[in-house]
Design a protein around this motif. Structure first.
Motif, PDB file in Angstrom:
ATOM      1  N   UNK A   1       0.943  -1.102   0.062  1.00 26.33           N
ATOM      2  CA  UNK A   1      -0.108   0.068  -0.035  1.00 26.33           C
ATOM      3  C   UNK A   1       0.818   1.351   0.038  1.00 26.33           C
ATOM      4  N   UNK A   2       1.882   1.234   0.601  1.00 27.92           N
ATOM      5  CA  UNK A   2       3.067   2.393   0.673  1.00 27.92           C
ATOM      6  C   UNK A   2       3.394   2.627  -0.539  1.00 27.92           C
ATOM      7  N   UNK A   3       3.661   1.450  -1.542  1.00 32.04           N
ATOM      8  CA  UNK A   3       4.303   1.616  -2.848  1.00 32.04           C
ATOM      9  C   UNK A   3       3.276   2.224  -3.737  1.00 32.04           C
ATOM     10  N   UNK A   4       1.748   2.008  -3.539  1.00 33.68           N
ATOM     11  CA  UNK A   4       0.859   2.427  -4.264  1.00 33.68           C
ATOM     12  C   UNK A   4       0.935   3.965  -3.920  1.00 33.68           C
ATOM     13  N   UNK A   5       0.249   4.208  -2.623  1.00 34.71           N
ATOM     14  CA  UNK A   5       0.218   5.640  -2.254  1.00 34.71           C
ATOM     15  C   UNK A   5       1.209   6.665  -2.408  1.00 34.71           C
ATOM     16  N   UNK A   6       2.263   6.064  -2.243  1.00 33.72           N
ATOM     17  CA  UNK A   6       3.818   7.069  -2.236  1.00 33.72           C
ATOM     18  C   UNK A   6       3.912   7.433  -3.650  1.00 33.72           C
ATOM     19  N   UNK A   7       3.155   6.684  -4.804  1.00 30.17           N
ATOM     20  CA  UNK A   7       3.528   7.135  -6.135  1.00 30.17           C
ATOM     21  C   UNK A   7       4.582   6.215  -6.823  1.00 30.17           C
ATOM     22  N   UNK A   8       5.365   5.631  -5.777  1.00 29.19           N
ATOM     23  CA  UNK A   8       6.363   4.500  -6.331  1.00 29.19           C
ATOM     24  C   UNK A   8       6.016   3.472  -7.241  1.00 29.19           C
ATOM     25  N   UNK A   9       4.726   2.939  -6.863  1.00 23.85           N
ATOM     26  CA  UNK A   9       4.103   1.976  -7.866  1.00 23.85           C
ATOM     27  C   UNK A   9       3.622   2.463  -9.250  1.00 23.85           C
ATOM     28  N   UNK A  10       3.105   3.588  -9.064  1.00 24.12           N
ATOM     29  CA  UNK A  10       2.682   4.482 -10.367  1.00 24.12           C
ATOM     30  C   UNK A  10       3.844   4.654 -11.080  1.00 24.12           C
ATOM     31  N   UNK A  11       5.213   4.924 -10.818  1.00 23.21           N
ATOM     32  CA  UNK A  11       6.478   5.149 -11.274  1.00 23.21           C
ATOM     33  C   UNK A  11       7.066   3.869 -12.049  1.00 23.21           C
ATOM     34  N   UNK A  12       7.093   2.735 -11.241  1.00 27.45           N
ATOM     35  CA  UNK A  12       7.472   1.665 -11.590  1.00 27.45           C
ATOM     36  C   UNK A  12       6.567   1.288 -12.677  1.00 27.45           C
ATOM     37  N   UNK A  13       5.247   1.407 -12.453  1.00 26.25           N
ATOM     38  CA  UNK A  13       4.252   0.724 -13.466  1.00 26.25           C
ATOM     39  C   UNK A  13       4.506   1.303 -14.690  1.00 26.25           C
ATOM     40  N   UNK A  14       4.520   2.678 -14.833  1.00 27.23           N
ATOM     41  CA  UNK A  14       4.898   3.503 -15.958  1.00 27.23           C
ATOM     42  C   UNK A  14       6.203   2.973 -16.745  1.00 27.23           C
ATOM     43  N   UNK A  15       7.204   2.755 -16.052  1.00 25.78           N
ATOM     44  CA  UNK A  15       8.385   2.195 -16.690  1.00 25.78           C
ATOM     45  C   UNK A  15       8.126   0.772 -17.252  1.00 25.78           C
ATOM     46  N   UNK A  16       7.373  -0.178 -16.591  1.00 28.29           N
ATOM     47  CA  UNK A  16       7.069  -1.372 -17.028  1.00 28.29           C
ATOM     48  C   UNK A  16       6.161  -1.353 -18.459  1.00 28.29           C
ATOM     49  N   UNK A  17       5.339  -0.376 -18.293  1.00 29.86           N
ATOM     50  CA  UNK A  17       4.278  -0.196 -19.313  1.00 29.86           C
ATOM     51  C   UNK A  17       5.133  -0.008 -20.543  1.00 29.86           C
ATOM     52  N   UNK A  18       6.237   0.839 -20.601  1.00 27.58           N
ATOM     53  CA  UNK A  18       7.047   1.184 -21.780  1.00 27.58           C
ATOM     54  C   UNK A  18       8.015   0.048 -22.177  1.00 27.58           C
ATOM     55  N   UNK A  19       7.922  -1.033 -21.338  1.00 27.17           N
ATOM     56  CA  UNK A  19       9.044  -2.128 -21.442  1.00 27.17           C
ATOM     57  C   UNK A  19       8.303  -3.256 -22.253  1.00 27.17           C
ATOM     58  N   UNK A  20       9.065  -4.127 -22.922  1.00 29.31           N
ATOM     59  CA  UNK A  20       8.449  -5.178 -23.415  1.00 29.31           C
ATOM     60  C   UNK A  20       8.375  -6.459 -22.567  1.00 29.31           C
ATOM     61  N   UNK A  21       8.909  -6.306 -21.357  1.00 33.55           N
ATOM     62  CA  UNK A  21       9.113  -7.416 -20.277  1.00 33.55           C
ATOM     63  C   UNK A  21       7.611  -7.782 -20.155  1.00 33.55           C
ATOM     64  N   UNK A  22       7.470  -9.297 -20.139  1.00 28.82           N
ATOM     65  CA  UNK A  22       6.323  -9.823 -19.669  1.00 28.82           C
ATOM     66  C   UNK A  22       5.940  -9.537 -18.021  1.00 28.82           C
ATOM     67  N   UNK A  23       4.871  -9.172 -17.358  1.00 24.78           N
ATOM     68  CA  UNK A  23       4.683  -8.974 -15.999  1.00 24.78           C
ATOM     69  C   UNK A  23       4.933 -10.455 -15.441  1.00 24.78           C
ATOM     70  N   UNK A  24       4.489 -11.507 -16.019  1.00 27.87           N
ATOM     71  CA  UNK A  24       4.931 -12.799 -15.453  1.00 27.87           C
ATOM     72  C   UNK A  24       6.433 -12.987 -15.303  1.00 27.87           C
ATOM     73  N   UNK A  25       7.259 -12.734 -16.154  1.00 29.67           N
ATOM     74  CA  UNK A  25       8.709 -12.550 -16.134  1.00 29.67           C
ATOM     75  C   UNK A  25       9.222 -11.809 -15.045  1.00 29.67           C
TER      76      UNK A  25
END
Length: 574
Positions: free
Chosen positions: A444-468
């Motif tokens: 929840x800290x990762x989500x509310x602090x914005x860390x999760x959003x930042x990491x999520x946007x990085x992954x969104x621009x990546x070709x790496x599978x979320x499963x991997x």
């Protein structure tokens, strides 16, 4: 130009600050657990606070309203922007505020052309504080307004009318304290109930001899020649309701007996048993690890069970009977000298095989049925009844009550004795529940602090599978600190933050695959920092080198084979 300027709000963290907070957070978890030997529960809570502070979260929740002010036209200035151009743009923003809000008097205590704020704007009926400007674009502004969030929820129309050329896009900034409470309470509402009921259910199977009955019947059906396959299947089934260490303690006398009677190496029978225990301990609910990961991700437990079985069975076969036949020729050990060998008591009364299988399969079948019926056209009220009975709470409650009555009655226990057994069953489950709750806080800290959003946007621009990605994160945490449960909880928390931050809405099957990928990553490379490593080392009387060649390889094969299966399936799921 789509955007002339994006201004960080006062106290709003930069991307670099969020990256540093996330990287240092994970590194600190590993350092505190491995080097300082701080308990995982305390570590996850402490690091959650530190990551939140490092990411710029306030201590207590702060109510702000994000509003997009439309109709703004930016002055035509170059991207270089001289001081005069910046001043001209800022003055145009102030004029836009005057046009949007019904001023009684000009904006308050800020210098004209100064964008730092805060802006105190007197409207027709109230004063609004513009805390800071988030974005300055060609055709709109994004600002934070200090309004009462609860009133906004109750009366969005009123505030929309106040800023008729604006759009509410969000509100509130959670403080660390509220995030900790919400993260802990959110996950324990599910995990505490399911894990608690599962612990009671498993304890009844253990003390009644249900696990022994299961092992003996399967061995009788398969015969001595196929005993490794029988032991692999036995471990697979027993570890669903019973903790791995308890399952090993219960069944190891049977392994000793087989090795003594046939004269074959102990590992010929022991490795398949370990593989079966290891697979379901990591992949199939209601064991605590996959329960925690499923809740952190919001995955349907039915999909987790289904994919856990699909990935787990081939992993058990390859890591168990197949690898066991090979490694027992390379690492030859007999029954340990410290074992005071006695043949198992054949006269001990045991519950029937049918009853034991019925009890184990009841919650699994109910949960799976609840998941599958959602993809059928079966009408209500039939589908409603199935979904109710297949809810993890209800399914586990049914199985636990049945075990109390049937196994308790078989063993001749009074109601008071059954109650005492159930109470003792919660002792080992308590710490698992708390560690899982702390993992929920970290998520929840990762989500509310914005860390999760930042990491999520990085992954969104990546070709790496979320499963991997899920597999890699869990694997790194597992190797570094040893505990599979901590690896699952940490990996699940990080992936939940990434998925939420990326704005992804994975399908039910994909979330189930991600959960099993985390389970697989948390299984591989068990070594000297894992308590399971020393448990196997002790019961099989092996050296550290022999344990690395056997148990470590079993766990690693399970993890990589299981991941290979779920990754392959993920290629066909959107």
């Amino acid at each position: 130009m789509n955007s002339l300027l994006t201004l960080a709000a006062a106290g709003s963290p930069s991307s670099m600050q969020l990256i540093i907070a996330s990287v240092l957070g994970v590194a600190l978890i590993l350092y505190l657990i491995i080097v300082i030997k701080l308990h995982a529960f305390v570590t996850l809570l402490l690091v959650s606070f530190l990551v939140g502070l490092g990411a710029g979260m306030p201590i207590t929740s702060k109510t702000t309203i994000k509003v997009v002010l439309k109709g703004y036209t930016a002055p035509d200035v170059s991207s270089a922007q001289t001081a005069d151009e910046i001043k001209a743009r800022n003055e145009s923003i102030e004029e836009h505020f005057k046009a949007v809000f019904d001023f009684k008097k000009p904006a308050g205590d800020h210098k004209k052309g100064d964008l730092r704020g805060p802006f105190h704007i007197d409207t027709a009926d109230k004063t609004i504080l513009v805390e800071h400007i988030l974005e300055v674009n060609e055709d709109h502004l994004v600002v934070d307004l200090d309004l009462d969030a609860e009133k906004v929820v109750e009366s969005k129309i009123e505030y929309s009318a106040l800023t008729s050329s604006s759009t509410l896009v969000g509100f509130t900034k959670k403080g660390i304290i509220d995030t900790v409470k919400g993260g802990m309470g959110g996950i324990l509402g599910f995990v505490a109930i399911v894990v608690g009921l599962g612990a009671m259910f498993g304890k009844m199977l253990e003390i009644s001899g249900g696990a022994e009955r299961l092992a003996k019947n399967i061995l009788e059906k398969f015969g001595d020649d196929k005993a490794p396959w029988a032991l692999g299947l036995t471990g697979f089934l027993i570890s669903i309701p019973v903790f791995l260490d308890v399952g090993l303690i219960i069944i190891i006398p049977i392994v000793y007996s087989l090795a003594h009677r046939t004269g074959k190496p102990l590992l010929y029978y022991g490795i398949p048993l370990l593989a079966g225990l290891g697979v379901t301990h990591a992949m199939i609910p209601p064991t605590p690890g996959p329960i925690a990961v499923a809740d952190l991700l919001g995955a349907d437990l039915g999909w987790v069970i289904l994919f856990g079985c699909i990935a787990g069975l081939p992993a058990m076969v390859i890591a168990g009977p197949i690898f066991g036949r090979y490694i027992s020729k390379k690492v030859t050990i007999g029954i340990p000298d410290f074992v005071d060998f006695e043949e198992p008591d054949e006269g001990k009364p045991l519950p029937s095989f049918g009853l034991v299988m019925f009890l184990i399969l009841t919650p699994l079948v109910l949960i799976l049925a609840s998941t599958i019926i959602g993809y059928t056209s079966i009408p209500a009220p039939y589908s409603t009844v199935v979904k109710f009975l297949g809810d993890p709470f209800v399914a586990m409650l049914i199985a636990t009550i049945l075990s109390f009555y049937t196994l308790g009655k078989f063993c001749g226990y009074s109601r008071e004795e059954v109650q005492d057994i159930a109470t003792k069953a919660l002792e080992p489950a308590g710490i698992i529940i708390l560690v899982t709750g702390a993992g929920g806080v970290f998520k929840q800290v990762l989500i509310d602090s914005g860390v999760g959003q930042m990491l999520g946007q990085m992954m969104k621009g990546s070709t790496m599978s979320p499963v991997l990605l899920a597999f890699i994160i869990a694997m790194l945490v597992r190797v570094a600190q040893g505990s599979a449960t901590v690896a699952m909880v940490t990996g699940g928390g990080i992936m939940a933050g990434i998925i939420s931050g990326a704005g992804m809405t994975p399908s039910g099957p994909l979330l189930g695959l991600i959960a099993i990928a985390i389970a697989c990553g948390s299984t591989v490379f068990s070594h000297v920092n894992d308590s399971g490593f020393w448990l196997v080392n002790r019961f099989f009387g092996m050296t550290v080198k022999e344990t690395l060649k056997t148990w470590t390889m079993v766990e690693t094969i399970i993890g990589f084979v299981g991941f290979g299966v779920v990754y392959t399936i993920s290629l066909f799921i959107n």
